[in-house]
Write a protein that holds these residues in place. Structure first.
Motif, PDB file in Angstrom:
ATOM      1  N   ARG A 133     -25.177  45.886 -10.870  1.00 43.92           N
ATOM      2  CA  ARG A 133     -24.633  46.926 -11.754  1.00 43.92           C
ATOM      3  C   ARG A 133     -24.667  46.461 -13.208  1.00 43.92           C
ATOM      4  O   ARG A 133     -25.041  47.213 -14.105  1.00 43.92           O
ATOM      5  CB  ARG A 133     -23.197  47.244 -11.323  1.00 43.92           C
ATOM      6  CG  ARG A 133     -22.678  48.582 -11.810  1.00 43.92           C
ATOM      7  CD  ARG A 133     -21.400  48.970 -11.101  1.00 43.92           C
ATOM      8  NE  ARG A 133     -20.368  47.965 -11.250  1.00 43.92           N
ATOM      9  CZ  ARG A 133     -19.627  47.488 -10.257  1.00 43.92           C
ATOM     10  NH1 ARG A 133     -19.804  47.928  -9.040  1.00 43.92           N
ATOM     11  NH2 ARG A 133     -18.708  46.582 -10.477  1.00 43.92           N
ATOM     12  N   ASP A 134     -24.293  45.206 -13.424  1.00 47.67           N
ATOM     13  CA  ASP A 134     -24.332  44.653 -14.783  1.00 47.67           C
ATOM     14  C   ASP A 134     -25.764  44.570 -15.307  1.00 47.67           C
ATOM     15  O   ASP A 134     -26.024  44.850 -16.479  1.00 47.67           O
ATOM     16  CB  ASP A 134     -23.676  43.272 -14.823  1.00 47.67           C
ATOM     17  CG  ASP A 134     -22.165  43.352 -14.619  1.00 47.67           C
ATOM     18  OD1 ASP A 134     -21.613  44.472 -14.691  1.00 47.67           O
ATOM     19  OD2 ASP A 134     -21.546  42.307 -14.371  1.00 47.67           O
ATOM     20  N   ARG A 135     -26.680  44.196 -14.430  1.00 47.54           N
ATOM     21  CA  ARG A 135     -28.088  44.100 -14.870  1.00 47.54           C
ATOM     22  C   ARG A 135     -28.638  45.457 -15.274  1.00 47.54           C
ATOM     23  O   ARG A 135     -29.444  45.551 -16.197  1.00 47.54           O
ATOM     24  CB  ARG A 135     -28.967  43.524 -13.750  1.00 47.54           C
ATOM     25  CG  ARG A 135     -28.918  42.025 -13.646  1.00 47.54           C
ATOM     26  CD  ARG A 135     -30.005  41.522 -12.724  1.00 47.54           C
ATOM     27  NE  ARG A 135     -31.343  41.638 -13.325  1.00 47.54           N
ATOM     28  CZ  ARG A 135     -32.472  41.483 -12.641  1.00 47.54           C
ATOM     29  NH1 ARG A 135     -32.444  41.235 -11.352  1.00 47.54           N
ATOM     30  NH2 ARG A 135     -33.630  41.588 -13.247  1.00 47.54           N
ATOM     31  N   LEU A 136     -28.237  46.509 -14.581  1.00 46.34           N
ATOM     32  CA  LEU A 136     -28.707  47.852 -14.922  1.00 46.34           C
ATOM     33  C   LEU A 136     -28.274  48.239 -16.325  1.00 46.34           C
ATOM     34  O   LEU A 136     -28.904  49.044 -16.991  1.00 46.34           O
ATOM     35  CB  LEU A 136     -28.132  48.896 -13.955  1.00 46.34           C
ATOM     36  CG  LEU A 136     -28.587  48.840 -12.505  1.00 46.34           C
ATOM     37  CD1 LEU A 136     -27.883  49.916 -11.711  1.00 46.34           C
ATOM     38  CD2 LEU A 136     -30.094  49.009 -12.396  1.00 46.34           C
ATOM     39  N   ASN A 137     -27.149  47.654 -16.738  1.00 47.59           N
ATOM     40  CA  ASN A 137     -26.615  47.979 -18.052  1.00 47.59           C
ATOM     41  C   ASN A 137     -26.881  46.867 -19.061  1.00 47.59           C
ATOM     42  O   ASN A 137     -26.091  46.633 -19.974  1.00 47.59           O
ATOM     43  CB  ASN A 137     -25.133  48.304 -17.919  1.00 47.59           C
ATOM     44  CG  ASN A 137     -24.926  49.618 -17.196  1.00 47.59           C
ATOM     45  OD1 ASN A 137     -25.182  50.675 -17.752  1.00 47.59           O
ATOM     46  ND2 ASN A 137     -24.530  49.553 -15.951  1.00 47.59           N
ATOM     47  N   GLY A 138     -27.971  46.191 -18.857  1.00 49.94           N
ATOM     48  CA  GLY A 138     -28.418  45.178 -19.808  1.00 49.94           C
ATOM     49  C   GLY A 138     -27.630  43.880 -19.776  1.00 49.94           C
ATOM     50  O   GLY A 138     -27.747  43.064 -20.683  1.00 49.94           O
TER      51      GLY A 138
END
Lengths: 100, 93
Positions: free
Chosen positions: B87-92
């Motif tokens: 989830r964090d990776r999806l948001n950079g």
């Protein structure tokens, strides 16, 4: 429902039994599959695994949320979320397997 | 990305494996997840997400075309919750 939880270890074990690679290499392959799927999703790609399901990334607009405890308004920033749409086969297997 | 592209990438990284073995490996992983959920089990893949089964209670549905009431039986449906890291990776992150 039996209510067990499987982890990466159980998936590696299944690969180990199925293909006969070492346990270590089986674990690395499971990790590689998850890594490639995560990388594609992080790039904003849809990951479509036939007869399993589709993972897609959706953009959510900013909105005003509320702290349910205090009632305070808090801004929720625009963000990207992942949605999973199970295949027909998965839905069928899950519905049949858990029946009654 | 589709299944065959995933198999292709794993094959390229593992030149010592036959492509048909890579296919079996990838299929085994996805089959295992489906079989676990068919038993009512959860599959928790830290950093990626968790697959679980949710129970939907019986309800009275409606035929949208005719407006007729139809009983819908209790059923179980697959559910996926995205892991924190992904989830964090999806948001950079």
């Amino acid at each position: 429902m039996s209510d067990n939880t499987l982890t990466r270890m159980d998936l590696s074990e299944a690969v180990f039994r199925e293909v006969g690679l070492s346990r270590n290499e089986s674990a690395q392959l499971v990790e590689g599959v998850l890594q490639h799927m995560s990388d594609a999703l992080a790039r904003g790609e849809t990951v479509k695994i036939s007869s399993f399901g589709t993972f897609s990334v959706r953009d959510k607009a900013a909105r005003v949320g509320r702290n349910p405890k205090t009632g305070d308004e808090v801004p929720i920033h625009p963000r990207r979320v992942l949605t999973f749409r199970p295949s027909h086969l998965m839905k069928e297997r899950v519905a049949q397997g858990n029946k009654g | 990305m589709i299944r065959s592209e995933l198999i292709q990438k794993i094959s390229e990284e593992n030149p010592h494996l036959f492509q048909r073995d890579v296919e079996r490996i990838v299929n085994t992983i996805f089959d295992e997840i489906i079989e676990a959920m068919a038993r009512g089990d959860r599959v928790e893949l830290r950093g990626f997400g968790a697959f679980s089964v949710k129970k939907r209670d019986a309800r009275t549905g409606r035929n949208p075309r005719t407006g007729e009431s139809v009983p819908v039986e209790e059923k179980h449906v697959p559910f996926f919750k995205t892991g924190k890291l992904l989830r964090d990776r999806l948001n950079g992150g």
